[in-house]
Write a protein that holds these residues in place. Structure first.
Motif, PDB file in Angstrom:
ATOM      1  N   PRO A  48       0.805  -1.235   0.000  1.00 18.04           N
ATOM      2  CA  PRO A  48       0.000   0.000   0.000  1.00 18.04           C
ATOM      3  C   PRO A  48       0.832   1.276   0.000  1.00 18.04           C
ATOM      4  CG  PRO A  48       0.008  -0.984   2.187  1.00 18.04           C
ATOM      5  CD  PRO A  48       0.669  -1.978   1.274  1.00 18.04           C
ATOM      6  N   THR A  49       2.090   1.214   0.424  1.00 16.06           N
ATOM      7  CA  THR A  49       2.924   2.422   0.497  1.00 16.06           C
ATOM      8  C   THR A  49       3.865   2.561  -0.692  1.00 16.06           C
ATOM      9  OG1 THR A  49       4.646   1.308   1.793  1.00 16.06           O
ATOM     10  CG2 THR A  49       2.855   2.355   3.021  1.00 16.06           C
ATOM     11  N   ALA A  50       3.749   1.648  -1.671  1.00 11.45           N
ATOM     12  CA  ALA A  50       4.633   1.717  -2.842  1.00 11.45           C
ATOM     13  C   ALA A  50       4.341   2.962  -3.670  1.00 11.45           C
ATOM     14  CB  ALA A  50       4.444   0.469  -3.696  1.00 11.45           C
ATOM     15  N   SER A  51       5.342   3.418  -4.408  1.00  6.14           N
ATOM     16  CA  SER A  51       5.162   4.573  -5.283  1.00  6.14           C
ATOM     17  C   SER A  51       4.211   4.231  -6.437  1.00  6.14           C
ATOM     18  CB  SER A  51       6.516   5.015  -5.859  1.00  6.14           C
ATOM     19  OG  SER A  51       7.470   5.171  -4.826  1.00  6.14           O
ATOM     20  N   HIS A  52       4.362   3.015  -6.971  1.00  3.72           N
ATOM     21  CA  HIS A  52       3.539   2.585  -8.103  1.00  3.72           C
ATOM     22  C   HIS A  52       3.356   1.068  -8.050  1.00  3.72           C
ATOM     23  CE1 HIS A  52       4.410   6.540  -9.911  1.00  3.72           C
ATOM     24  NE2 HIS A  52       5.665   6.308  -9.557  1.00  3.72           N
ATOM     25  N   ASN A  53       2.186   0.607  -8.502  1.00  6.19           N
ATOM     26  CA  ASN A  53       1.942  -0.823  -8.737  1.00  6.19           C
ATOM     27  C   ASN A  53       1.421  -0.945 -10.171  1.00  6.19           C
ATOM     28  OD1 ASN A  53       2.318  -2.524  -6.180  1.00  6.19           O
ATOM     29  ND2 ASN A  53       1.098  -0.822  -5.405  1.00  6.19           N
ATOM     30  N   CYS A  54       2.340  -1.103 -11.110  1.00  3.33           N
ATOM     31  CA  CYS A  54       1.989  -1.164 -12.532  1.00  3.33           C
ATOM     32  C   CYS A  54       1.734  -2.623 -12.932  1.00  3.33           C
ATOM     33  CB  CYS A  54       3.117  -0.591 -13.372  1.00  3.33           C
ATOM     34  SG  CYS A  54       3.620   1.065 -12.819  1.00  3.33           S
ATOM     35  N   PHE A  55       0.868  -2.824 -13.927  1.00  2.00           N
ATOM     36  CA  PHE A  55       0.559  -4.205 -14.281  1.00  2.00           C
ATOM     37  C   PHE A  55       0.395  -4.369 -15.784  1.00  2.00           C
ATOM     38  CE2 PHE A  55      -3.792  -2.498 -13.753  1.00  2.00           C
ATOM     39  CZ  PHE A  55      -4.413  -2.980 -14.903  1.00  2.00           C
ATOM     40  N   ALA A  56       0.479  -5.633 -16.197  1.00  2.00           N
ATOM     41  CA  ALA A  56       0.156  -6.029 -17.568  1.00  2.00           C
ATOM     42  C   ALA A  56      -0.305  -7.477 -17.517  1.00  2.00           C
ATOM     43  CB  ALA A  56       1.371  -5.896 -18.480  1.00  2.00           C
ATOM     44  N   TYR A  57      -1.286  -7.811 -18.347  1.00  2.00           N
ATOM     45  CA  TYR A  57      -1.690  -9.216 -18.439  1.00  2.00           C
ATOM     46  C   TYR A  57      -2.146  -9.561 -19.844  1.00  2.00           C
ATOM     47  CZ  TYR A  57      -6.452  -7.408 -17.270  1.00  2.00           C
ATOM     48  OH  TYR A  57      -7.643  -6.712 -17.225  1.00  2.00           O
ATOM     49  N   VAL A  58      -2.002 -10.849 -20.167  1.00  2.00           N
ATOM     50  CA  VAL A  58      -2.416 -11.389 -21.458  1.00  2.00           C
ATOM     51  C   VAL A  58      -3.264 -12.626 -21.183  1.00  2.00           C
ATOM     52  CG1 VAL A  58      -1.673 -12.303 -23.701  1.00  2.00           C
ATOM     53  CG2 VAL A  58      -0.255 -10.611 -22.513  1.00  2.00           C
ATOM     54  N   ILE A  59      -4.508 -12.610 -21.641  1.00  2.00           N
ATOM     55  CA  ILE A  59      -5.423 -13.731 -21.442  1.00  2.00           C
ATOM     56  C   ILE A  59      -5.857 -14.266 -22.803  1.00  2.00           C
ATOM     57  CG2 ILE A  59      -7.582 -14.498 -20.360  1.00  2.00           C
ATOM     58  CD1 ILE A  59      -5.493 -13.491 -18.367  1.00  2.00           C
ATOM     59  N   GLY A  60      -5.971 -15.587 -22.908  1.00  2.00           N
ATOM     60  CA  GLY A  60      -6.378 -16.224 -24.158  1.00  2.00           C
ATOM     61  C   GLY A  60      -5.186 -16.811 -24.886  1.00  2.00           C
ATOM     62  N   ALA A  61      -5.353 -18.010 -25.440  1.00  2.00           N
ATOM     63  CA  ALA A  61      -4.266 -18.642 -26.186  1.00  2.00           C
ATOM     64  C   ALA A  61      -3.893 -17.810 -27.407  1.00  2.00           C
ATOM     65  CB  ALA A  61      -4.671 -20.053 -26.606  1.00  2.00           C
ATOM     66  N   ASP A  62      -4.858 -17.030 -27.924  1.00  7.46           N
ATOM     67  CA  ASP A  62      -4.595 -16.145 -29.056  1.00  7.46           C
ATOM     68  C   ASP A  62      -4.361 -14.702 -28.609  1.00  7.46           C
ATOM     69  OD1 ASP A  62      -7.109 -15.679 -28.138  1.00  7.46           O
ATOM     70  OD2 ASP A  62      -8.120 -15.766 -30.084  1.00  7.46           O
ATOM     71  N   ALA A  63      -4.100 -14.514 -27.312  1.00  8.07           N
ATOM     72  CA  ALA A  63      -3.824 -13.178 -26.745  1.00  8.07           C
ATOM     73  C   ALA A  63      -4.969 -12.214 -27.008  1.00  8.07           C
ATOM     74  CB  ALA A  63      -2.508 -12.623 -27.289  1.00  8.07           C
ATOM     75  N   SER A  64      -6.216 -12.701 -26.894  1.00 13.81           N
ATOM     76  CA  SER A  64      -7.385 -11.880 -27.235  1.00 13.81           C
ATOM     77  C   SER A  64      -7.617 -10.745 -26.241  1.00 13.81           C
ATOM     78  CB  SER A  64      -8.639 -12.757 -27.325  1.00 13.81           C
ATOM     79  OG  SER A  64      -8.845 -13.474 -26.124  1.00 13.81           O
ATOM     80  N   VAL A  65      -7.131 -10.901 -24.990  1.00  9.85           N
ATOM     81  CA  VAL A  65      -7.270  -9.848 -23.979  1.00  9.85           C
ATOM     82  C   VAL A  65      -5.874  -9.390 -23.550  1.00  9.85           C
ATOM     83  CG1 VAL A  65      -8.139  -9.234 -21.697  1.00  9.85           C
ATOM     84  CG2 VAL A  65      -9.467 -10.786 -23.152  1.00  9.85           C
ATOM     85  N   GLN A  66      -5.585  -8.110 -23.766  1.00 11.57           N
ATOM     86  CA  GLN A  66      -4.304  -7.523 -23.359  1.00 11.57           C
ATOM     87  C   GLN A  66      -4.590  -6.208 -22.643  1.00 11.57           C
ATOM     88  OE1 GLN A  66      -1.502  -7.159 -26.644  1.00 11.57           O
ATOM     89  NE2 GLN A  66      -2.460  -8.879 -27.702  1.00 11.57           N
TER      90      GLN A  66
END
Length: 208
Positions: A48-66
């Motif tokens: 909770p005290t971090a400067s930033h919590n950045c994220f990325a995710y890829v869902i789907g075998a064809d990478a349909s959700v990025q």
């Protein structure tokens, strides 16, 4: 459907320090977008005290959700390079969160891009990746007298035996590549003198 995809072998954390800033990359497999979002929320609660919590995710075998987020870092310097690293490594069904504790030294846009993308790459190297292969689900129905040897033969050939159920007959659930269905049908008929019944089901992914 994709014939196969790669994902992270296990959940884990990798940390590095760059110009006095701590970069902590948490990686995990995620079967759905909701799982990915839940993982991001959990990491944010842990820091909770971090400067930033950045994220990325890829869902789907064809990478349909990025999806990616800079979480307050200059636009395109955090989430985008994290996502690019996942895509460059052909990762699927995976979520990465990089937590940064600012150490007082500005890195500049180029430095941030290298830091966020780099720590994701290092985490993938440390945790390892696995390949998942597309399979056709199939059910074999066979009499008790042939079931034990058939199950042993199936496992010996390296096929994915998913479940064995005993009732009036024995039901063996397996997964096999689509391209092998014809040859497997012939092998099964020979192995059981034509007594086994093979029924094809849907498709799923399993360890290659």
């Amino acid at each position: 459907m994709q014939e196969q995809y790669r994902t992270v072998a296990r959940a884990g954390v990798h940390e590095t320090e760059i110009n006095r800033s701590r970069f902590i990359c948490a990686l995990a497999p995620a079967a759905t977008e909701q799982e990915a979002q839940d993982f991001v929320a959990r990491i944010r609660r842990e820091h909770p005290t971090a400067s930033h919590n950045c994220f990325a995710y890829v869902i789907g075998a064809d990478a349909s959700v990025q999806k990616a987020s800079d979480d307050g870092e200059p636009g395109g310097t955090a989430g985008a390079p994290m996502l690019q690293m996942l895509m460059r490594r052909e990762m699927r069904y995976v979520v990465a969160v990089v937590t940064r504790y600012y150490g007082g030294v500005k890195l500049g846009a180029g430095g941030l891009i290298r830091a966020y993308g780099g720590v994701v790459g290092e985490a993938l190297d440390e945790l390892g990746t696995i390949t998942r292969q597309r399979f056709r689900l199939a059910t074999i129905t066979v009499g008790h007298q042939r079931a034990g040897r058939l199950e042993n033969d199936l496992r010996a050939t390296g096929l994915a035996v998913r479940e064995v159920r005993y009732g009036e007959a024995v039901i063996i659930e397996i997964g096999l590549p689509d391209s092998d269905v014809g040859s497997f049908r012939s092998w099964l008929a020979d192995a059981t003198a034509g007594e086994a019944l093979l029924e094809l089901g849907g498709e799923a992914y399993g360890d290659a």
